[in-house]
Design an enzyme around this catalytic site. Structure first.
Site, PDB file in Angstrom:
ATOM      1  N   ASP A 165       0.671  -1.115  -0.062  1.00  0.00           N
ATOM      2  CA  ASP A 165       0.034  -0.029   0.113  1.00  0.00           C
ATOM      3  C   ASP A 165       1.071   1.127   0.141  1.00  0.00           C
ATOM      4  O   ASP A 165       2.089   1.008   0.391  1.00  0.00           O
ATOM      5  CB  ASP A 165      -0.732  -0.124   1.284  1.00  0.00           C
ATOM      6  CG  ASP A 165      -2.120   0.977   1.222  1.00  0.00           C
ATOM      7  OD1 ASP A 165      -2.202   1.485  -0.028  1.00  0.00           O
ATOM      8  OD2 ASP A 165      -2.591   1.304   2.097  1.00  0.00           O
TER       9      ASP A 165
ATOM     10  N   ASP B 229      -2.459  -3.700   6.476  1.00  0.00           N
ATOM     11  CA  ASP B 229      -2.421  -3.484   7.839  1.00  0.00           C
ATOM     12  C   ASP B 229      -3.811  -3.008   8.589  1.00  0.00           C
ATOM     13  O   ASP B 229      -4.039  -3.015   9.549  1.00  0.00           O
ATOM     14  CB  ASP B 229      -1.398  -2.042   8.158  1.00  0.00           C
ATOM     15  CG  ASP B 229      -2.150  -0.801   7.403  1.00  0.00           C
ATOM     16  OD1 ASP B 229      -3.082  -0.987   6.739  1.00  0.00           O
ATOM     17  OD2 ASP B 229      -1.651   0.233   7.476  1.00  0.00           O
TER      18      ASP B 229
ATOM     19  N   ASP C  80      -7.760  -5.494   4.587  1.00  0.00           N
ATOM     20  CA  ASP C  80      -6.682  -6.171   3.865  1.00  0.00           C
ATOM     21  C   ASP C  80      -6.796  -7.676   4.184  1.00  0.00           C
ATOM     22  O   ASP C  80      -6.075  -8.293   3.461  1.00  0.00           O
ATOM     23  CB  ASP C  80      -5.538  -5.569   4.239  1.00  0.00           C
ATOM     24  CG  ASP C  80      -5.160  -4.277   3.896  1.00  0.00           C
ATOM     25  OD1 ASP C  80      -5.575  -3.947   2.625  1.00  0.00           O
ATOM     26  OD2 ASP C  80      -4.262  -3.279   4.479  1.00  0.00           O
TER      27      ASP C  80
END
Length: 781
Positions: free
Chosen positions: A470, A669, A673
């Protein structure tokens, strides 16, 4: 705490009202009959009674804890009880020490403790006693070679009886654990190293007994006069050497738990509790409960996970995250148990204690990885399952071939070859090759902030070729900052920023927070905004100092009929440099642009270079707009960009890459996800994130940046390389050792391996595998 205390007082009054001659022991909870001999103590205006001196002593060390009734609510330290497991077969779980029914290895506690190993102590004693018997036996049988013809001095038959007397206690007492494990392996139909040891040592001893007391049963050709050669010294020396190998192995296995013990030692043994009246004292760590107020002085370890109530300090979190720079903490910030308070004094409130702390969860994860099995271990298991029966067959064939084709005394040669084959072929090195490496690697990873959930994740991480990351919080700081204020009308830069920041103060968006912080950092005073309205997906509007202010994207400008075409080129330039540009209109006229950027972490560029050098393709998946994402990617050398990605799209991206044949690691995180982490070959949870992300991941990084992924990759590569080296050592050793022990070199060089040499070689093979695995403790990550 006061409520707990009042509740306990009520409980005591209830019990004593119904039976005035009894009370509840506040330490153990037992009912105590009160008489003149009953032990008692007064605390906070109340008298407490105890069942024993032990309970009275415990109460005296921490009366607040026991008087508040918490002793009856929280489980005692370690009350869950230690379970024991096999390092090679983690599915074996027992409530007490013993040996594994599959491989015969000694079970070890699932969490290492500072208590000395009972088996190591027992085996050390047996080793020294075996060695003490082996020395005179070797002198009796081989003394002539060094000028000590003891056998000649005392006579052959007397020497044989002395050998019997010296060897029998060793075989029947010292070697008893070997025979027990050998018998278990036969009974469980799971042949292992102990099967071979028991057969080899047993055969040598029984043959020697028959030769000593029933020499007449042997053919004339095998007798030297009335006596037949014995193997007492071989049996005893084999036992002594196997004990040497076992003691070295047990010591090495204890060292593999050093990393977990070091983690356990990070938490202090006591914590300084602050009582409601302001007094302080040191309480045992296991007595700290959620909600307790604690004092942490400079240089102290923080005892539990907590929230800072007052004070300011920098905290050294390197032992948890692997990051060297101290982190500033002040009121409202969270602190982690086991980290070090550098300079200021803090008052904290315990939020997680005992098994709920981050440190305890790290220890559990490392211990779990230590107990897990890598797929590569299946190879060793499959080989071992056919290896032991094959060795027994080879030993029988060797015996028969030597008996009928060997030179005189053929029986002696046959026994020597068969016993040597059984002893040298013990597959302990083969069984240890994988688990000893995984155990050491899990500990090394924990020291560097890389937590391995299981051995399979580590093995897969070594094979991964693509990593998805990300942008926000992983590549960048995750805290946007104001970068540009570009007025286009008659407003000065600070005036434009004041209007924008005053309006944004009503928003909870991270970009709004960045604008407000930027204005306050310039010392601007912000007026109050009224009639605030957030327009989903477009921006915000409201009244500031009697003027209508709107801030957002081009869609926001279109909604309020403001022509912002003059700003298109300037806004695009800002976006192409990785910034988020927001347009500002005042009283229906376009007034300028404010730009915000999330700064790239200092470590990111070097980490991406390292990932490329380690053979990984780096893909960025972000919800940000395409231009900003591409600007960040171009600056960092990222291979591929997927912008505007919604949480559900991340799993689809992982699936599509895997269908193309890529081996994918996904770093995430958040709760959103979790599906992508579970779908990837390896899920990597950034330790700053949600619990569900950690649960879905095979590897957890305690730091929130790419450096952790670099460390995980290096650790995985080093571990798999180490396992392959160990398996090679074990396979090559057994492949070469068995034919030599069977006597394949005898026709060419006249060389037949002594069973004693075979035992020494077998022990050394295990030690070499363990020594190689322990090199992982020093691997550079």
């Amino acid at each position: 705490m006061a409520t707990d205390q009042e509740h306990h007082h009520d409980m005591t009054r209830t019990s004593t009202a119904s039976d005035p001659d009894t009370a509840t022991d506040p330490v153990c909870g037992m009912t105590v009959e009160i008489d003149e001999d009953t032990r008692s103590a007064e605390y906070d205006g109340e008298v407490f009674h105890f069942c024993s001196e032990n309970c009275e002593t415990k109460f005296g060390k921490d009366p607040f804890y026991y008087a508040s009734g918490n002793a009856q609510k929280t489980p005692a330290h370690g009350e869950a009880g230690t379970q024991w497991t096999c390092p090679m077969h983690p599915q074996i779980l027992k409530d007490e020490p013993g040996s594994c029914p599959i491989c015969g290895m000694a079970l070890e506690p699932m969490l290492p403790s500072d208590e000395p190993s009972e088996e190591l102590s027992d085996f050390t004693t047996r080793m020294w006693i075996s060695a003490a018997a082996a020395v005179p036996l070797v002198i009796l049988t081989m003394g002539e070679l060094v000028g000590l013809p003891v056998r000649e001095w005392i006579g052959h038959q007397t020497a044989v009886y002395i050998e019997f007397v010296l060897a029998t206690p060793i075989i029947l007492w010292a070697a008893l654990p070997f025979f027990k494990r050998g018998w278990e392996s036969i009974r469980n139909i799971s042949p292992n190293m102990w099967t071979l040891i028991a057969l080899g040592v047993g055969a040598a001893y029984i043959y020697s007994l028959a030769a000593t007391f029933l020499p007449g049963i042997f053919p004339e050709a095998y007798r030297n006069g009335q006596s037949v050669g014995t193997y007492y010294e071989a049996a005893v020396v084999i036992v002594a050497l196997i004990f040497v190998g076992q003691v070295l192995e047990l010591r090495a296995r204890e060292r593999t738990g050093d990393a977990i013990r070091a983690l356990l030692d990070l938490a202090p043994k006591t914590a300084r509790r602050i009582l409601p009246d302001g007094t302080e004292y040191d309480a045992p760590l296991e007595h700290i409960v959620e909600g307790d107020r604690l004092r942490v002085r400079p240089g102290d370890s923080i005892p539990v996970d907590a929230e800072v109530l007052e004070g300011h300090s920098s905290i050294d979190e390197s032992m948890i995250t692997g990051e060297p720079l101290p982190v500033e903490k002040t009121q409202g910030d969270r602190v982690t148990g086991g980290t070090i308070n550098k300079n200021g004094t803090l008052a904290i409130r315990a939020t997680q204690v005992g098994a709920d702390t981050v440190l305890s969860q790290i220890v559990d994860m490392v211990a779990g990885a230590k107990r897990s099995r890598a797929p590569i271990q299946g190879l060793a298991d499959r080989v071992s399952s056919v290896f032991v029966p094959t060795v027994v067959v080879i030993a029988i064939i060797s015996f028969v071939v030597w008996l009928f084709l060997g030179p005189d005394p053929a029986l002696a040669f046959a026994v020597t070859a068969a016993v040597s084959v059984l002893i040298i072929a013990c597959p302990c090195a083969l069984g240890l090759a994988t688990p000893i490496s995984i155990t050491t690697a899990a500990g090394r990873g924990a020291q560097a902030g890389v937590l391995i959930k299981d051995a399979e994740a580590l093995e897969r991480m070594a094979r991964v070729d693509t990593v998805i990351v990300d942008k926000t919080g992983t590549l960048t700081e995750g805290r946007p900052k104001l970068t540009d204020v570009v007025p286009t009308g008659d407003k000065a830069e600070n005036d434009l920023l004041t209007m924008a920041a005053a309006l944004e103060r009503g928003s909870e968006h991270p970009l709004a927070e960045a604008i407000v912080e930027g204005a306050l950092a310039r010392g601007l005073t912000l007026p109050n905004a009224t009639e605030f309205e957030a327009v989903t997906g477009k921006g915000v509007k409201g009244m500031v100092d009697g003027q209508v202010v709107a801030l957002g994207n081009p869609a926001m400008m279109a909604e309020i009929n403001v022509d912002a075409s003059i700003a298109e080129f300037a806004a695009d330039d800002l976006r192409e440099s990785g910034k988020t540009a927001m347009l500002v209109a005042i009283d229906g006229t376009f007034a300028g642009i404010v730009a915000v950027a999330d700064p790239i972490k200092e470590s990111t560029a070097d980490a991406i270079d390292d990932l490329h050098r380690l053979g990984l393709r780096v893909i960025m998946a972000t919800g940000d707009n395409q231009k900003t994402a591409e600007a960040v990617a171009a600056k960092l050398g990222i291979d591929e960009v997927h912008a505007g990605v919604l949480p559900e799209d991340k799993k689809a991206l992982v699936d599509s890459l895997r269908q193309e044949g890529a081996r994918v690691a996904m770093a995430g995180d958040g709760v959103n996800d979790a599906p992508a982490l579970a779908a990837a070959d390896v899920g990597i949870a950034m330790g700053t994130g949600a619990d569900v992300a950690v649960e879905s991941a095979g590897i957890t990084l305690l730091g929130g940046d790419l450096v952790g992924i670099v460390r995980a990759r290096r650790l995985a590569k080093a571990t798999v390389r180490n396992i392959k080296q160990n398996l090679f050592f074990a396979f090559a050793y057994n492949t070469a050792g068995v034919p030599i022990a069977a006597g394949i070199l005898y026709p060419f060089f006249g060389l037949l391996l002594s069973p004693m040499i075979a035992a020494a070689a077998m022990s050394l093979s295990s030690v070499s595998v363990i020594s190689n695995a322990l090199r992982l403790r020093r691997v550079r990550l």
